[in-house]
Design a protein around this motif. Structure first.
Motif, PDB file in Angstrom:
ATOM      1  N   GLU A 139      -0.899  -1.892  -8.684  1.00 22.51           N
ATOM      2  CA  GLU A 139      -1.959  -0.455  -9.316  1.00 22.51           C
ATOM      3  C   GLU A 139      -1.077   0.390  -9.895  1.00 22.51           C
ATOM      4  O   GLU A 139      -2.509   0.769 -10.809  1.00 22.51           O
ATOM      5  N   PHE A 140      -0.937   1.475  -8.369  1.00 19.54           N
ATOM      6  CA  PHE A 140      -1.165   2.858  -8.215  1.00 19.54           C
ATOM      7  C   PHE A 140       0.442   2.590 -10.255  1.00 19.54           C
ATOM      8  O   PHE A 140       0.526   3.344 -10.806  1.00 19.54           O
ATOM      9  N   THR A 141       0.885   1.248  -9.404  1.00 19.24           N
ATOM     10  CA  THR A 141       2.437   1.650 -10.989  1.00 19.24           C
ATOM     11  C   THR A 141       2.329   0.798 -12.104  1.00 19.24           C
ATOM     12  O   THR A 141       2.182   1.697 -13.210  1.00 19.24           O
ATOM     13  N   GLN A 142       1.404  -0.194 -11.940  1.00 20.94           N
ATOM     14  CA  GLN A 142       0.349  -0.522 -13.984  1.00 20.94           C
ATOM     15  C   GLN A 142       0.035   0.568 -14.110  1.00 20.94           C
ATOM     16  O   GLN A 142      -0.107   0.882 -15.063  1.00 20.94           O
ATOM     17  N   ALA A 143      -0.100   1.470 -13.409  1.00 20.45           N
ATOM     18  CA  ALA A 143      -1.966   2.749 -13.967  1.00 20.45           C
ATOM     19  C   ALA A 143      -0.799   3.520 -14.344  1.00 20.45           C
ATOM     20  O   ALA A 143      -0.922   4.235 -16.059  1.00 20.45           O
ATOM     21  N   VAL A 144       0.877   3.842 -14.176  1.00 21.66           N
ATOM     22  CA  VAL A 144       1.908   4.782 -14.641  1.00 21.66           C
ATOM     23  C   VAL A 144       2.499   4.420 -15.916  1.00 21.66           C
ATOM     24  O   VAL A 144       2.043   4.785 -16.652  1.00 21.66           O
ATOM     25  N   ILE A 145       2.692   2.938 -16.039  1.00 16.94           N
ATOM     26  CA  ILE A 145       3.184   1.902 -16.730  1.00 16.94           C
ATOM     27  C   ILE A 145       1.522   2.138 -17.561  1.00 16.94           C
ATOM     28  O   ILE A 145       2.091   2.512 -19.180  1.00 16.94           O
ATOM     29  N   GLN A 151      -0.269  12.893 -13.717  1.00 13.81           N
ATOM     30  CA  GLN A 151      -1.215  12.910 -14.957  1.00 13.81           C
ATOM     31  C   GLN A 151      -2.699  11.474 -13.959  1.00 13.81           C
ATOM     32  O   GLN A 151      -3.290  11.636 -13.280  1.00 13.81           O
ATOM     33  N   VAL A 152      -1.624  10.648 -13.293  1.00 14.02           N
ATOM     34  CA  VAL A 152      -2.141   9.394 -12.655  1.00 14.02           C
ATOM     35  C   VAL A 152      -3.329   9.635 -10.972  1.00 14.02           C
ATOM     36  O   VAL A 152      -4.535   9.639 -11.120  1.00 14.02           O
ATOM     37  N   ILE A 153      -2.106  10.665 -10.564  1.00  8.98           N
ATOM     38  CA  ILE A 153      -2.612  11.219  -9.148  1.00  8.98           C
ATOM     39  C   ILE A 153      -3.605  12.482  -9.717  1.00  8.98           C
ATOM     40  O   ILE A 153      -4.918  12.637  -8.871  1.00  8.98           O
ATOM     41  N   ALA A 154      -3.781  13.157 -10.430  1.00  5.67           N
ATOM     42  CA  ALA A 154      -4.264  13.885 -10.979  1.00  5.67           C
ATOM     43  C   ALA A 154      -6.257  13.881 -11.026  1.00  5.67           C
ATOM     44  O   ALA A 154      -7.236  13.913 -10.849  1.00  5.67           O
ATOM     45  N   GLU A 155      -5.942  11.800 -11.804  1.00 10.83           N
ATOM     46  CA  GLU A 155      -7.972  11.972 -12.056  1.00 10.83           C
ATOM     47  C   GLU A 155      -8.792  10.508 -10.784  1.00 10.83           C
ATOM     48  O   GLU A 155      -8.972  10.464 -10.772  1.00 10.83           O
ATOM     49  N   GLY A 156      -7.277  10.504  -9.759  1.00 16.23           N
ATOM     50  CA  GLY A 156      -7.996   9.700  -8.965  1.00 16.23           C
ATOM     51  C   GLY A 156      -8.403   8.670  -8.563  1.00 16.23           C
ATOM     52  O   GLY A 156      -8.547   8.211  -7.563  1.00 16.23           O
ATOM     53  N   LYS A 157      -8.104   7.665 -10.253  1.00 11.11           N
ATOM     54  CA  LYS A 157      -8.342   6.340  -9.844  1.00 11.11           C
ATOM     55  C   LYS A 157      -7.308   5.631  -9.609  1.00 11.11           C
ATOM     56  O   LYS A 157      -8.290   4.289  -8.854  1.00 11.11           O
ATOM     57  N   SER A 158      -6.256   5.577 -10.050  1.00 13.64           N
ATOM     58  CA  SER A 158      -5.852   4.333  -8.906  1.00 13.64           C
ATOM     59  C   SER A 158      -4.757   4.994  -7.808  1.00 13.64           C
ATOM     60  O   SER A 158      -3.325   4.871  -8.195  1.00 13.64           O
ATOM     61  N   THR A 159      -4.936   5.696  -6.742  1.00 15.17           N
ATOM     62  CA  THR A 159      -3.982   6.407  -5.980  1.00 15.17           C
ATOM     63  C   THR A 159      -3.701   5.446  -4.743  1.00 15.17           C
ATOM     64  O   THR A 159      -4.315   4.643  -4.456  1.00 15.17           O
ATOM     65  N   THR A 160      -3.187   5.942  -4.149  1.00 11.86           N
ATOM     66  CA  THR A 160      -2.621   4.848  -3.234  1.00 11.86           C
ATOM     67  C   THR A 160      -3.184   5.428  -1.654  1.00 11.86           C
ATOM     68  O   THR A 160      -4.367   6.756  -1.545  1.00 11.86           O
ATOM     69  N   PRO A 161      -3.465   4.359  -0.311  1.00 15.67           N
ATOM     70  CA  PRO A 161      -3.863   5.462   0.648  1.00 15.67           C
ATOM     71  C   PRO A 161      -3.850   6.330   1.043  1.00 15.67           C
ATOM     72  O   PRO A 161      -4.560   7.564   2.015  1.00 15.67           O
ATOM     73  N   ASP A 162      -2.322   6.438   1.309  1.00 11.32           N
ATOM     74  CA  ASP A 162      -2.792   7.727   2.268  1.00 11.32           C
ATOM     75  C   ASP A 162      -2.940   9.241   1.518  1.00 11.32           C
ATOM     76  O   ASP A 162      -2.548  10.739   2.100  1.00 11.32           O
ATOM     77  N   ILE A 163      -3.048   8.938   0.336  1.00 16.90           N
ATOM     78  CA  ILE A 163      -3.509  10.323  -0.257  1.00 16.90           C
ATOM     79  C   ILE A 163      -4.811   9.881  -1.111  1.00 16.90           C
ATOM     80  O   ILE A 163      -5.686  11.247  -1.773  1.00 16.90           O
ATOM     81  N   GLY A 164      -5.627   9.111   0.227  1.00 17.84           N
ATOM     82  CA  GLY A 164      -7.338   9.492  -0.555  1.00 17.84           C
ATOM     83  C   GLY A 164      -7.950   8.164  -0.970  1.00 17.84           C
ATOM     84  O   GLY A 164      -9.220   7.909  -1.140  1.00 17.84           O
ATOM     85  N   GLY A 165      -7.050   7.490  -1.460  1.00 18.28           N
ATOM     86  CA  GLY A 165      -7.168   6.703  -2.377  1.00 18.28           C
ATOM     87  C   GLY A 165      -7.343   4.843  -2.054  1.00 18.28           C
ATOM     88  O   GLY A 165      -7.310   4.793  -0.811  1.00 18.28           O
ATOM     89  N   SER A 166      -7.180   4.049  -2.837  1.00 21.38           N
ATOM     90  CA  SER A 166      -7.141   2.928  -2.684  1.00 21.38           C
ATOM     91  C   SER A 166      -6.449   1.302  -3.426  1.00 21.38           C
ATOM     92  O   SER A 166      -6.794   0.664  -2.944  1.00 21.38           O
ATOM     93  N   ILE A 179       0.347  -1.114   0.182  1.00 23.73           N
ATOM     94  CA  ILE A 179       0.148  -0.126  -0.248  1.00 23.73           C
ATOM     95  C   ILE A 179       1.297   1.403   0.149  1.00 23.73           C
ATOM     96  O   ILE A 179       0.504   2.327   0.362  1.00 23.73           O
ATOM     97  N   ALA A 180       2.324   0.737  -0.014  1.00 32.45           N
ATOM     98  CA  ALA A 180       2.981   2.148  -0.065  1.00 32.45           C
ATOM     99  C   ALA A 180       2.790   3.268  -1.491  1.00 32.45           C
ATOM    100  O   ALA A 180       2.780   2.774  -2.104  1.00 32.45           O
ATOM    101  N   ASN A 181       2.596   4.474  -1.160  1.00 37.85           N
ATOM    102  CA  ASN A 181       3.191   5.310  -2.024  1.00 37.85           C
ATOM    103  C   ASN A 181       4.372   5.565  -3.042  1.00 37.85           C
ATOM    104  O   ASN A 181       5.352   5.572  -2.318  1.00 37.85           O
ATOM    105  N   PRO A 182       4.751   4.628  -4.690  1.00 37.49           N
ATOM    106  CA  PRO A 182       5.815   5.115  -4.671  1.00 37.49           C
ATOM    107  C   PRO A 182       6.387   6.121  -5.646  1.00 37.49           C
ATOM    108  O   PRO A 182       7.203   6.705  -5.843  1.00 37.49           O
ATOM    109  N   THR A 183       5.540   7.771  -5.008  1.00 32.38           N
ATOM    110  CA  THR A 183       5.319   8.952  -6.157  1.00 32.38           C
ATOM    111  C   THR A 183       6.849   9.170  -5.775  1.00 32.38           C
ATOM    112  O   THR A 183       7.305   9.562  -6.619  1.00 32.38           O
ATOM    113  N   ALA A 184       7.240   8.914  -4.557  1.00 27.80           N
ATOM    114  CA  ALA A 184       8.465   9.681  -4.329  1.00 27.80           C
ATOM    115  C   ALA A 184       9.307   9.815  -4.616  1.00 27.80           C
ATOM    116  O   ALA A 184      10.310   9.634  -5.237  1.00 27.80           O
TER     117      ALA A 184
END
Length: 361
Positions: free
Chosen positions: A349-355, A329-344, A297-302
């Motif tokens: 899944e976040f990584t795959q959305a970026v790919i 863009q993935v964060i702005a769309e808000g569909k595949s964000t991690t729990p620390d910034i309000g997503g699930s 569930i870690a946010n890999p953005t950093a």
């Protein structure tokens, strides 16, 4: 002008802090990969997956210190970085109980290679709700002395002496780095953070040297100074008044945590460390994430944005910008964000959305 998470040709020659890095045969780069502790493996795996999907010319020299003692772990990382000159690193955890008398792994690595300048970028991310919008702040921290000199001893039972080392030479070096950074990226002010009202000699030297270097050598950049406790309050209340903050080691760590909270958490902060011969890229906020390790569930953005800074450093600026844009863009769309910034979404899944976003750009 540095007004994005990556910037343009990030730190290419700031304060003469880098040398040309060697390439492997066929134009490929060999980069030291140090996953670190806590969620380090998960977020560095995210970077590896994205780089593979983009077919980037990066070969990893992986250094995993699990099972090694303090000295062996540091030496393994140092040996790899001496070969490769550049690294991507997760955060090493230093336990007060386990490492008593040995000091921090992170500090030992920086001192061994003289990686003296830490740069952390605190910039609001569209799509992440925060109390104060449009934060855009840089904290530049001296990495090798101050409270983190690592010089402590118990003079008699029950009495510990910790030495805070401040030198004019190293203060001048970090001051010039900060002012060169400001000039290169159209930042207009550098503020020295200190506690010279109490530590009149040590912190007084830091404040006075930064002020002198700024006034004598960089007349087109505004120079100021502020006491660290007031800096903490002002950064929380009115962060927009600051541009670049330059600090001794410990104060930068404190302000870095404040900056992370301002923009939405440590999972969003890109960062890098520079010396004259080596560059190590790692998240700008020093949170290991032991409590969420192996939970996916870690946010890999950093870590991804820090890796983008690394690509810029290597001259792969097009790829750096593309990856940074995909993440935002993935964060702005808000569909595949991690729990620390309000997503699930999970880390994978976040990584795959970026790919997938990269494939569509």
């Amino acid at each position: 002008m540095l007004r994005s998470a990556v910037g343009k040709r990030m730190f290419a020659s700031v304060a003469a802090a880098e040398k040309v890095l060697p390439k492997k045969y066929g134009g490929r780069f060999v980069v030291t990969l140090i996953p670190g502790d806590g969620v380090g493996k998960e977020v560095t795996d995210s970077v590896v997956s994205i780089f593979e999907a983009e077919n980037l010319p990066i070969d990893w020299d992986r250094v995993d210190i699990s099972g090694l003692d303090h000295e062996e772990g540091v030496q393994a990382a140092v040996d790899s970085l001496k070969r490769n000159k550049i690294g991507l690193k997760g955060i090493w955890h230093t336990s007060a109980a386990d490492q008593a008398g040995k000091g921090s792994l992170n500090v030992a690595l920086r001192k061994e290679l003289d990686i003296y300048a830490n740069v952390a970028l605190f910039k609001s991310v569209p799509g992440v709700k925060t109390k104060i919008p449009n934060v855009d702040l840089v904290v530049i921290r001296e990495n090798t002395e101050g409270e983190y000199s690592g010089l402590e001893h118990e003079s008699v039972p029950g009495v510990v002496e910790s030495l805070k080392i401040m030198t004019e030479d190293k203060t001048e070096r970090i001051a010039r780095f900060a002012f060169d950074f400001a000039k290169k990226y159209n930042r207009h002010a550098v503020t020295a953070v200190h506690k010279a009202n109490i530590m009149k000699l040590g912190d007084g030297l830091f404040r006075n040297v930064v002020t002198r270097v700024g006034e004598q050598e960089y007349p087109d950049v505004k120079v100021g100074s502020i006491i660290v406790d007031n800096a903490s309050m002002q950064t929380v209340a009115k962060p927009h008044q600051f541009d670049v903050l330059v600090t001794p080691s410990m104060y930068g760590t404190i302000l870095g945590n404040i900056g992370a909270a301002l923009i939405g958490g440590p999972g969003l902060v890109a960062g890098a460390n520079y010396g004259r011969e080596y560059a190590v890229f790692e998240p700008g906020s020093r949170h290991v994430g032991l409590d969420i390790k192996d939970k996916n569930i870690a946010n890999p953005t950093a870590m991804i944005l820090s890796a983008s800074l690394m690509l810029d450093h290597l001259g792969l600026s097009t790829s750096a910008t593309k990856i940074s844009n995909a993440v935002h863009q993935v964060i702005a769309e808000g569909k595949s964000t991690t729990p620390d910034i309000g997503g699930s979404a999970s880390t994978t899944e976040f990584t795959q959305a970026v790919i997938e976003k990269l494939a569509s750009l």
